[in-house]
Design a protein around this motif. Structure first.
Motif, PDB file in Angstrom:
ATOM      1  N   LEU A 194       0.841  -1.202   0.000  1.00 44.92           N
ATOM      2  CA  LEU A 194       0.000   0.000   0.000  1.00 44.92           C
ATOM      3  C   LEU A 194       0.873   1.248   0.000  1.00 44.92           C
ATOM      4  O   LEU A 194       1.800   1.375   0.799  1.00 44.92           O
ATOM      5  CB  LEU A 194      -0.910   0.004   1.234  1.00 44.92           C
ATOM      6  N   ILE A 195       0.552   2.185  -0.896  1.00 48.41           N
ATOM      7  CA  ILE A 195       1.242   3.472  -0.977  1.00 48.41           C
ATOM      8  C   ILE A 195       0.246   4.567  -0.612  1.00 48.41           C
ATOM      9  O   ILE A 195      -0.810   4.690  -1.245  1.00 48.41           O
ATOM     10  CB  ILE A 195       1.784   3.719  -2.403  1.00 48.41           C
ATOM     11  N   VAL A 196       0.579   5.358   0.409  1.00 50.46           N
ATOM     12  CA  VAL A 196      -0.307   6.443   0.853  1.00 50.46           C
ATOM     13  C   VAL A 196       0.465   7.754   0.732  1.00 50.46           C
ATOM     14  O   VAL A 196       1.417   8.010   1.469  1.00 50.46           O
ATOM     15  CB  VAL A 196      -0.761   6.228   2.309  1.00 50.46           C
ATOM     16  N   ASP A 197       0.055   8.588  -0.217  1.00 50.07           N
ATOM     17  CA  ASP A 197       0.765   9.841  -0.478  1.00 50.07           C
ATOM     18  C   ASP A 197      -0.189  10.799  -1.171  1.00 50.07           C
ATOM     19  O   ASP A 197      -0.882  10.417  -2.119  1.00 50.07           O
ATOM     20  CB  ASP A 197       1.990   9.577  -1.374  1.00 50.07           C
ATOM     21  N   ASP A 198      -0.235  12.040  -0.710  1.00 50.02           N
ATOM     22  CA  ASP A 198      -1.154  13.006  -1.315  1.00 50.02           C
ATOM     23  C   ASP A 198      -0.606  13.620  -2.591  1.00 50.02           C
ATOM     24  O   ASP A 198      -1.317  14.366  -3.271  1.00 50.02           O
ATOM     25  CB  ASP A 198      -1.511  14.104  -0.306  1.00 50.02           C
ATOM     26  N   GLU A 199       0.635  13.313  -2.952  1.00 50.54           N
ATOM     27  CA  GLU A 199       1.217  13.844  -4.182  1.00 50.54           C
ATOM     28  C   GLU A 199       1.063  12.830  -5.316  1.00 50.54           C
ATOM     29  O   GLU A 199       1.632  11.736  -5.262  1.00 50.54           O
ATOM     30  CB  GLU A 199       2.700  14.152  -3.982  1.00 50.54           C
ATOM     31  N   PRO A 200       0.310  13.153  -6.378  1.00 54.58           N
ATOM     32  CA  PRO A 200       0.062  12.201  -7.471  1.00 54.58           C
ATOM     33  C   PRO A 200       1.340  11.708  -8.147  1.00 54.58           C
ATOM     34  O   PRO A 200       1.456  10.528  -8.481  1.00 54.58           O
ATOM     35  CB  PRO A 200      -0.811  13.001  -8.450  1.00 54.58           C
ATOM     36  N   ILE A 201       2.299  12.610  -8.342  1.00 54.41           N
ATOM     37  CA  ILE A 201       3.536  12.220  -9.027  1.00 54.41           C
ATOM     38  C   ILE A 201       4.302  11.191  -8.199  1.00 54.41           C
ATOM     39  O   ILE A 201       4.823  10.193  -8.717  1.00 54.41           O
ATOM     40  CB  ILE A 201       4.416  13.447  -9.323  1.00 54.41           C
ATOM     41  N   SER A 202       4.372  11.431  -6.897  1.00 52.73           N
ATOM     42  CA  SER A 202       5.063  10.494  -6.013  1.00 52.73           C
ATOM     43  C   SER A 202       4.368   9.137  -6.016  1.00 52.73           C
ATOM     44  O   SER A 202       5.031   8.085  -6.087  1.00 52.73           O
ATOM     45  CB  SER A 202       5.110  11.052  -4.593  1.00 52.73           C
ATOM     46  N   ARG A 203       3.039   9.118  -5.968  1.00 51.72           N
ATOM     47  CA  ARG A 203       2.301   7.848  -6.005  1.00 51.72           C
ATOM     48  C   ARG A 203       2.569   7.098  -7.291  1.00 51.72           C
ATOM     49  O   ARG A 203       2.812   5.890  -7.291  1.00 51.72           O
ATOM     50  CB  ARG A 203       0.790   8.095  -5.867  1.00 51.72           C
ATOM     51  N   ARG A 204       2.543   7.828  -8.398  1.00 53.64           N
ATOM     52  CA  ARG A 204       2.750   7.189  -9.699  1.00 53.64           C
ATOM     53  C   ARG A 204       4.163   6.631  -9.818  1.00 53.64           C
ATOM     54  O   ARG A 204       4.372   5.519 -10.326  1.00 53.64           O
ATOM     55  CB  ARG A 204       2.460   8.186 -10.820  1.00 53.64           C
ATOM     56  N   THR A 205       5.137   7.391  -9.332  1.00 51.39           N
ATOM     57  CA  THR A 205       6.533   6.929  -9.386  1.00 51.39           C
ATOM     58  C   THR A 205       6.718   5.636  -8.602  1.00 51.39           C
ATOM     59  O   THR A 205       7.350   4.675  -9.078  1.00 51.39           O
ATOM     60  CB  THR A 205       7.474   8.010  -8.821  1.00 51.39           C
TER      61      THR A 205
END
Length: 393
Positions: free
Chosen positions: A266-277
Protein backbone atom coordinates in the motif's frame (compact mmCIF):
# COMPACT_ATOMS: atom_id res chain seq x y z
CA UNK A 1 25.90 -28.20 -36.59
CA UNK A 2 24.52 -24.82 -35.63
CA UNK A 3 27.06 -22.49 -34.03
CA UNK A 4 26.18 -20.23 -31.11
CA UNK A 5 28.31 -17.43 -29.67
CA UNK A 6 27.70 -16.81 -25.97
CA UNK A 7 28.59 -13.31 -24.74
CA UNK A 8 28.49 -13.40 -20.93
CA UNK A 9 30.96 -11.82 -18.53
CA UNK A 10 30.27 -14.17 -15.63
CA UNK A 11 32.35 -17.34 -16.23
CA UNK A 12 30.15 -19.61 -14.10
CA UNK A 13 26.94 -18.61 -15.88
CA UNK A 14 28.69 -18.83 -19.26
CA UNK A 15 30.00 -22.32 -18.50
CA UNK A 16 26.53 -23.56 -17.50
CA UNK A 17 25.04 -22.24 -20.75
CA UNK A 18 27.96 -23.64 -22.73
CA UNK A 19 27.73 -27.15 -21.27
CA UNK A 20 23.97 -27.32 -21.65
CA UNK A 21 24.00 -26.16 -25.27
CA UNK A 22 26.90 -28.48 -26.20
CA UNK A 23 24.87 -31.38 -24.81
CA UNK A 24 22.06 -30.34 -27.14
CA UNK A 25 24.39 -30.66 -30.15
CA UNK A 26 25.31 -27.02 -30.76
CA UNK A 27 28.80 -25.75 -31.51
CA UNK A 28 29.68 -23.15 -28.86
CA UNK A 29 32.14 -20.28 -28.53
CA UNK A 30 32.26 -18.04 -25.46
CA UNK A 31 33.56 -14.49 -25.05
CA UNK A 32 33.29 -12.26 -22.00
CA UNK A 33 32.94 -8.69 -23.31
CA UNK A 34 31.34 -6.77 -26.14
CA UNK A 35 34.52 -5.90 -28.04
CA UNK A 36 35.65 -9.52 -28.27
CA UNK A 37 32.14 -10.50 -29.37
CA UNK A 38 32.37 -8.28 -32.46
CA UNK A 39 35.84 -9.59 -33.27
CA UNK A 40 34.70 -13.21 -32.94
CA UNK A 41 31.66 -12.61 -35.15
CA UNK A 42 33.88 -11.16 -37.89
CA UNK A 43 36.28 -14.09 -37.55
CA UNK A 44 33.68 -16.85 -37.65
CA UNK A 45 30.04 -16.01 -38.34
CA UNK A 46 27.83 -17.80 -35.79
CA UNK A 47 24.25 -18.86 -36.49
CA UNK A 48 22.97 -17.18 -33.32
CA UNK A 49 24.21 -14.80 -30.66
CA UNK A 50 23.28 -15.23 -26.99
CA UNK A 51 23.97 -11.77 -25.57
CA UNK A 52 24.10 -10.43 -22.02
CA UNK A 53 23.32 -6.70 -21.82
CA UNK A 54 25.50 -5.63 -18.90
CA UNK A 55 28.97 -6.28 -20.30
CA UNK A 56 32.40 -4.66 -19.80
CA UNK A 57 34.10 -2.56 -22.51
CA UNK A 58 30.99 -2.46 -24.74
CA UNK A 59 27.50 -3.26 -23.47
CA UNK A 60 25.00 -5.46 -25.26
CA UNK A 61 23.02 -2.59 -26.77
CA UNK A 62 26.19 -1.16 -28.35
CA UNK A 63 27.05 -4.60 -29.75
CA UNK A 64 23.58 -4.86 -31.29
CA UNK A 65 23.85 -1.45 -32.92
CA UNK A 66 27.17 -2.39 -34.53
CA UNK A 67 25.77 -5.68 -35.80
CA UNK A 68 22.70 -4.09 -37.37
CA UNK A 69 24.87 -1.53 -39.22
CA UNK A 70 26.63 -4.31 -41.12
CA UNK A 71 24.72 -5.97 -44.00
CA UNK A 72 26.38 -9.33 -43.22
CA UNK A 73 25.04 -9.37 -39.65
CA UNK A 74 21.91 -7.25 -39.84
CA UNK A 75 19.72 -10.38 -39.75
CA UNK A 76 21.83 -12.44 -37.36
CA UNK A 77 19.47 -13.84 -34.68
CA UNK A 78 20.33 -12.24 -31.34
CA UNK A 79 18.75 -13.46 -28.12
CA UNK A 80 19.29 -10.98 -25.31
CA UNK A 81 19.48 -12.07 -21.67
CA UNK A 82 18.75 -9.19 -19.32
CA UNK A 83 17.98 -8.03 -15.84
CA UNK A 84 14.24 -7.22 -15.68
CA UNK A 85 14.93 -4.01 -13.72
CA UNK A 86 17.06 -2.33 -16.42
CA UNK A 87 13.98 -1.42 -18.43
CA UNK A 88 15.74 1.33 -20.38
CA UNK A 89 18.36 -1.14 -21.63
CA UNK A 90 15.73 -3.73 -22.60
CA UNK A 91 13.85 -1.10 -24.59
CA UNK A 92 17.10 0.02 -26.19
CA UNK A 93 17.92 -3.59 -27.10
CA UNK A 94 14.56 -4.06 -28.83
CA UNK A 95 15.07 -0.77 -30.66
CA UNK A 96 18.60 -1.80 -31.68
CA UNK A 97 17.29 -4.97 -33.29
CA UNK A 98 17.19 -7.81 -30.76
CA UNK A 99 15.37 -10.89 -32.03
CA UNK A 100 14.24 -11.89 -28.56
CA UNK A 101 14.68 -10.40 -25.07
CA UNK A 102 14.60 -12.81 -22.13
CA UNK A 103 14.76 -12.11 -18.42
CA UNK A 104 17.43 -14.18 -16.68
CA UNK A 105 15.38 -14.71 -13.55
CA UNK A 106 12.44 -16.10 -15.58
CA UNK A 107 14.29 -18.30 -18.07
CA UNK A 108 15.66 -21.72 -17.13
CA UNK A 109 18.37 -23.46 -19.25
CA UNK A 110 15.72 -25.85 -20.54
CA UNK A 111 13.50 -22.99 -21.69
CA UNK A 112 16.49 -21.25 -23.25
CA UNK A 113 17.26 -24.35 -25.35
CA UNK A 114 13.67 -24.40 -26.59
CA UNK A 115 13.76 -20.72 -27.52
CA UNK A 116 17.13 -21.04 -29.29
CA UNK A 117 15.86 -24.02 -31.27
CA UNK A 118 12.69 -22.26 -32.37
CA UNK A 119 14.61 -19.08 -33.24
CA UNK A 120 17.10 -20.97 -35.41
CA UNK A 121 14.28 -22.80 -37.17
CA UNK A 122 12.58 -19.48 -37.79
CA UNK A 123 15.77 -17.93 -39.14
CA UNK A 124 16.23 -20.84 -41.55
CA UNK A 125 12.75 -20.31 -42.95
CA UNK A 126 13.21 -16.49 -43.17
CA UNK A 127 10.12 -15.95 -41.02
CA UNK A 128 11.69 -15.18 -37.65
CA UNK A 129 9.00 -13.20 -35.91
CA UNK A 130 6.04 -15.21 -37.17
CA UNK A 131 7.66 -18.54 -36.39
CA UNK A 132 8.60 -17.50 -32.85
CA UNK A 133 5.01 -16.47 -32.18
CA UNK A 134 3.79 -19.84 -33.46
CA UNK A 135 6.47 -21.90 -31.73
CA UNK A 136 5.58 -25.54 -31.12
CA UNK A 137 4.91 -26.82 -27.58
CA UNK A 138 7.99 -27.47 -25.50
CA UNK A 139 9.49 -30.97 -25.79
CA UNK A 140 9.34 -33.25 -22.75
CA UNK A 141 11.98 -32.92 -20.03
CA UNK A 142 15.14 -34.75 -21.06
CA UNK A 143 16.47 -37.60 -18.98
CA UNK A 144 18.78 -36.28 -16.30
CA UNK A 145 17.21 -32.79 -16.18
CA UNK A 146 16.34 -33.06 -12.50
CA UNK A 147 19.73 -34.50 -11.69
CA UNK A 148 21.50 -31.64 -13.46
CA UNK A 149 19.39 -29.09 -11.60
CA UNK A 150 20.19 -30.76 -8.29
CA UNK A 151 23.92 -30.73 -9.06
CA UNK A 152 23.85 -27.04 -9.98
CA UNK A 153 21.96 -26.18 -6.81
CA UNK A 154 24.44 -28.10 -4.68
CA UNK A 155 27.37 -26.32 -6.35
CA UNK A 156 25.65 -22.97 -5.78
CA UNK A 157 25.17 -23.80 -2.11
CA UNK A 158 28.82 -24.80 -1.72
CA UNK A 159 29.97 -21.48 -3.22
CA UNK A 160 27.56 -19.44 -1.10
CA UNK A 161 29.84 -18.92 1.95
CA UNK A 162 32.62 -17.51 -0.25
CA UNK A 163 30.19 -15.25 -2.14
CA UNK A 164 28.72 -14.02 1.13
CA UNK A 165 32.14 -13.30 2.62
CA UNK A 166 33.12 -11.32 -0.48
CA UNK A 167 29.88 -9.34 -0.39
CA UNK A 168 30.41 -8.37 3.23
CA UNK A 169 34.05 -7.43 2.69
CA UNK A 170 33.16 -5.08 -0.17
CA UNK A 171 30.21 -3.65 1.76
CA UNK A 172 32.43 -2.92 4.78
CA UNK A 173 34.90 -1.12 2.53
CA UNK A 174 32.03 0.94 1.14
CA UNK A 175 30.77 1.89 4.60
CA UNK A 176 34.22 3.16 5.58
CA UNK A 177 34.34 5.67 2.71
CA UNK A 178 33.06 9.18 3.39
CA UNK A 179 31.98 10.75 0.09
CA UNK A 180 29.67 9.62 -2.69
CA UNK A 181 32.51 9.59 -5.23
CA UNK A 182 34.58 7.36 -2.92
CA UNK A 183 31.69 4.94 -2.52
CA UNK A 184 30.95 4.64 -6.26
CA UNK A 185 33.88 2.28 -7.18
CA UNK A 186 32.97 -0.04 -4.31
CA UNK A 187 29.34 -0.04 -5.43
CA UNK A 188 30.49 -1.00 -8.93
CA UNK A 189 32.43 -3.96 -7.50
CA UNK A 190 29.41 -4.91 -5.41
CA UNK A 191 27.18 -4.80 -8.51
CA UNK A 192 29.46 -7.26 -10.34
CA UNK A 193 29.21 -9.75 -7.48
CA UNK A 194 25.43 -9.33 -7.35
CA UNK A 195 25.26 -9.70 -11.15
CA UNK A 196 26.96 -13.10 -10.90
CA UNK A 197 24.89 -14.16 -7.91
CA UNK A 198 21.59 -13.27 -9.55
CA UNK A 199 22.50 -14.94 -12.83
CA UNK A 200 23.43 -18.18 -11.11
CA UNK A 201 20.32 -18.12 -8.90
CA UNK A 202 18.08 -17.58 -11.93
CA UNK A 203 19.57 -20.61 -13.70
CA UNK A 204 18.58 -22.92 -10.85
CA UNK A 205 15.22 -21.29 -10.07
CA UNK A 206 16.22 -19.88 -6.69
CA UNK A 207 13.52 -17.28 -7.16
CA UNK A 208 13.95 -15.13 -4.05
CA UNK A 209 17.69 -14.65 -4.47
CA UNK A 210 17.31 -14.06 -8.22
CA UNK A 211 14.57 -11.43 -7.80
CA UNK A 212 16.30 -9.48 -5.03
CA UNK A 213 19.67 -9.67 -6.81
CA UNK A 214 18.19 -8.36 -10.05
CA UNK A 215 16.64 -5.35 -8.35
CA UNK A 216 19.73 -4.65 -6.22
CA UNK A 217 22.08 -4.92 -9.21
CA UNK A 218 20.00 -2.33 -11.08
CA UNK A 219 20.04 0.01 -8.07
CA UNK A 220 23.81 -0.35 -7.66
CA UNK A 221 24.34 0.32 -11.36
CA UNK A 222 22.33 3.54 -11.11
CA UNK A 223 24.24 4.64 -8.00
CA UNK A 224 27.73 4.18 -9.41
CA UNK A 225 26.73 5.79 -12.70
CA UNK A 226 25.05 8.70 -10.88
CA UNK A 227 26.89 9.17 -7.54
CA UNK A 228 24.66 12.15 -6.69
CA UNK A 229 21.91 9.58 -6.00
CA UNK A 230 23.98 8.01 -3.20
CA UNK A 231 22.39 9.32 -0.01
CA UNK A 232 21.43 7.98 3.45
CA UNK A 233 18.21 6.50 2.04
CA UNK A 234 19.68 4.62 -0.93
CA UNK A 235 22.75 3.43 0.97
CA UNK A 236 20.60 2.19 3.85
CA UNK A 237 18.58 0.16 1.34
CA UNK A 238 21.73 -1.37 -0.18
CA UNK A 239 23.01 -2.46 3.26
CA UNK A 240 19.65 -4.00 4.19
CA UNK A 241 19.42 -5.90 0.89
CA UNK A 242 22.95 -7.32 1.19
CA UNK A 243 22.22 -8.43 4.76
CA UNK A 244 19.07 -10.20 3.58
CA UNK A 245 20.92 -11.90 0.73
CA UNK A 246 23.24 -13.30 3.38
CA UNK A 247 20.27 -14.80 5.21
CA UNK A 248 18.75 -16.17 1.99
CA UNK A 249 22.05 -17.78 0.99
CA UNK A 250 22.08 -19.59 4.32
CA UNK A 251 18.64 -21.12 3.80
CA UNK A 252 18.26 -24.87 3.17
CA UNK A 253 18.18 -25.71 -0.54
CA UNK A 254 14.50 -26.73 -0.57
CA UNK A 255 13.49 -23.32 0.81
CA UNK A 256 15.60 -21.37 -1.67
CA UNK A 257 13.69 -22.99 -4.52
CA UNK A 258 10.27 -21.95 -3.19
CA UNK A 259 8.36 -19.38 -5.28
CA UNK A 260 8.09 -15.77 -4.22
CA UNK A 261 5.12 -14.93 -2.01
CA UNK A 262 2.15 -13.02 -3.43
CA UNK A 263 2.11 -9.67 -1.65
CA UNK A 264 0.08 -6.46 -1.62
CA UNK A 265 1.88 -3.16 -0.95
CA UNK A 266 0.00 0.00 0.00
CA UNK A 267 1.24 3.47 -0.98
CA UNK A 268 -0.31 6.44 0.85
CA UNK A 269 0.77 9.84 -0.48
CA UNK A 270 -1.15 13.01 -1.32
CA UNK A 271 1.22 13.84 -4.18
CA UNK A 272 0.06 12.20 -7.47
CA UNK A 273 3.54 12.22 -9.03
CA UNK A 274 5.06 10.49 -6.01
CA UNK A 275 2.30 7.85 -6.01
CA UNK A 276 2.75 7.19 -9.70
CA UNK A 277 6.53 6.93 -9.39
CA UNK A 278 6.32 4.43 -6.55
CA UNK A 279 3.59 2.39 -8.22
CA UNK A 280 5.61 2.11 -11.43
CA UNK A 281 8.65 1.00 -9.43
CA UNK A 282 6.75 -1.75 -7.63
CA UNK A 283 5.03 -3.00 -10.77
CA UNK A 284 8.46 -4.16 -12.00
CA UNK A 285 8.70 -6.51 -9.03
CA UNK A 286 6.66 -9.56 -8.04
CA UNK A 287 4.65 -7.30 -5.71
CA UNK A 288 1.19 -5.80 -6.32
CA UNK A 289 0.92 -2.07 -5.44
CA UNK A 290 -2.24 -0.27 -4.29
CA UNK A 291 -2.27 3.53 -4.09
CA UNK A 292 -4.45 5.99 -2.17
CA UNK A 293 -4.14 9.73 -1.62
CA UNK A 294 -5.02 9.96 2.10
CA UNK A 295 -5.03 7.89 5.31
CA UNK A 296 -8.82 7.35 5.67
CA UNK A 297 -9.29 5.07 2.62
CA UNK A 298 -5.93 3.49 3.47
CA UNK A 299 -7.20 2.44 6.90
CA UNK A 300 -10.30 0.94 5.30
CA UNK A 301 -8.08 -1.11 2.99
CA UNK A 302 -5.95 -2.22 5.90
CA UNK A 303 -8.98 -3.42 7.85
CA UNK A 304 -10.11 -5.67 5.00
CA UNK A 305 -6.84 -6.85 3.38
CA UNK A 306 -3.66 -8.63 4.51
CA UNK A 307 -1.22 -6.03 3.21
CA UNK A 308 2.51 -6.83 3.40
CA UNK A 309 3.98 -3.29 3.55
CA UNK A 310 2.72 0.28 3.89
CA UNK A 311 4.64 3.20 2.37
CA UNK A 312 3.34 6.41 3.96
CA UNK A 313 4.18 10.04 3.27
CA UNK A 314 5.04 11.92 6.45
CA UNK A 315 3.47 15.31 5.60
CA UNK A 316 -0.19 14.87 4.65
CA UNK A 317 -3.08 17.33 5.27
CA UNK A 318 -5.57 14.91 6.86
CA UNK A 319 -3.13 13.47 9.42
CA UNK A 320 0.62 13.05 9.51
CA UNK A 321 2.28 9.80 8.56
CA UNK A 322 3.19 9.27 12.21
CA UNK A 323 -0.44 9.66 13.31
CA UNK A 324 -1.50 7.33 10.50
CA UNK A 325 1.05 4.76 11.66
CA UNK A 326 -0.34 4.93 15.20
CA UNK A 327 -3.80 4.09 13.79
CA UNK A 328 -2.35 1.16 11.84
CA UNK A 329 -0.86 -0.26 15.04
CA UNK A 330 -4.33 -0.36 16.58
CA UNK A 331 -5.42 -2.93 13.96
CA UNK A 332 -4.89 -6.47 15.22
CA UNK A 333 -3.85 -7.74 11.78
CA UNK A 334 -1.25 -5.01 11.24
CA UNK A 335 0.53 -4.58 14.56
CA UNK A 336 3.77 -5.76 12.96
CA UNK A 337 3.25 -4.82 9.31
CA UNK A 338 6.27 -2.81 8.08
CA UNK A 339 5.42 0.89 7.78
CA UNK A 340 8.00 2.82 5.77
CA UNK A 341 7.85 6.61 5.99
CA UNK A 342 8.51 8.74 2.92
CA UNK A 343 10.30 11.92 3.96
CA UNK A 344 12.54 14.66 2.58
CA UNK A 345 16.25 13.89 2.54
CA UNK A 346 16.99 17.12 4.38
CA UNK A 347 15.59 15.78 7.65
CA UNK A 348 16.18 12.09 6.98
CA UNK A 349 18.80 11.62 9.69
CA UNK A 350 16.80 13.45 12.38
CA UNK A 351 13.63 11.49 11.73
CA UNK A 352 15.57 8.23 11.55
CA UNK A 353 16.57 8.78 15.18
CA UNK A 354 13.40 10.29 16.62
CA UNK A 355 10.32 8.99 14.82
CA UNK A 356 10.75 5.28 14.16
CA UNK A 357 8.99 4.17 17.34
CA UNK A 358 5.82 3.41 15.38
CA UNK A 359 7.28 3.00 11.94
CA UNK A 360 9.76 0.49 10.60
CA UNK A 361 11.98 2.44 8.23
CA UNK A 362 12.40 5.57 6.10
CA UNK A 363 12.85 6.26 2.42
CA UNK A 364 13.97 9.64 1.11
CA UNK A 365 12.36 12.13 -1.25
CA UNK A 366 12.81 12.73 -4.11
CA UNK A 367 11.99 9.06 -4.45
CA UNK A 368 14.39 6.93 -6.51
CA UNK A 369 12.23 4.16 -8.06
CA UNK A 370 14.82 1.41 -7.65
CA UNK A 371 15.29 2.40 -4.00
CA UNK A 372 11.58 1.72 -3.50
CA UNK A 373 11.66 -1.60 -5.37
CA UNK A 374 14.65 -2.98 -3.46
CA UNK A 375 13.33 -1.73 -0.11
CA UNK A 376 9.92 -3.36 -0.68
CA UNK A 377 11.39 -6.67 -1.82
CA UNK A 378 13.73 -6.70 1.17
CA UNK A 379 10.91 -6.36 3.68
CA UNK A 380 8.58 -8.84 1.96
CA UNK A 381 11.31 -11.49 1.67
CA UNK A 382 12.51 -10.83 5.21
CA UNK A 383 8.99 -11.49 6.52
CA UNK A 384 8.70 -14.59 4.35
CA UNK A 385 12.02 -15.88 5.68
CA UNK A 386 10.93 -15.31 9.29
CA UNK A 387 7.66 -17.15 8.60
CA UNK A 388 9.53 -20.14 7.15
CA UNK A 389 11.86 -20.30 10.13
CA UNK A 390 8.91 -20.17 12.54
CA UNK A 391 7.16 -23.01 10.72
CA UNK A 392 10.27 -25.17 10.87
CA UNK A 393 10.61 -24.84 14.65
Amino acid sequence: MKRILIVEDDPVVARIYENRLRNEGFGIEVVHDGEHALLQIKKERPDLLLLDLMLPKMNGVEVLKELRKNPSTEKLPVIVLSNSYVTHMIQAAWKAGATKCLTKSDCTPKQLVEIITSTLEAAASMQIRESVRQAQPAPPVMTGELGLQADLRLAFSQRAPHVLATLRTVLQATVKTETELQKAPHLFELSRIIHSLGGNAALISFYKIAELSSALEALLKELYEKPRNINPSTFRTVVQAVDLLGALLSEPLHRQAQPLPASLVLIVDDEPISRRTMRTALEKTCLTPLTVASPSPALALLQDNPLSIVFSDVDMPEMSGFEFCAEIRKLATHKNTPVIFITGLGDFETRAKSTLSGGTDLIGKPVLPLDVAVKALTYVLKAHLASEEKESE
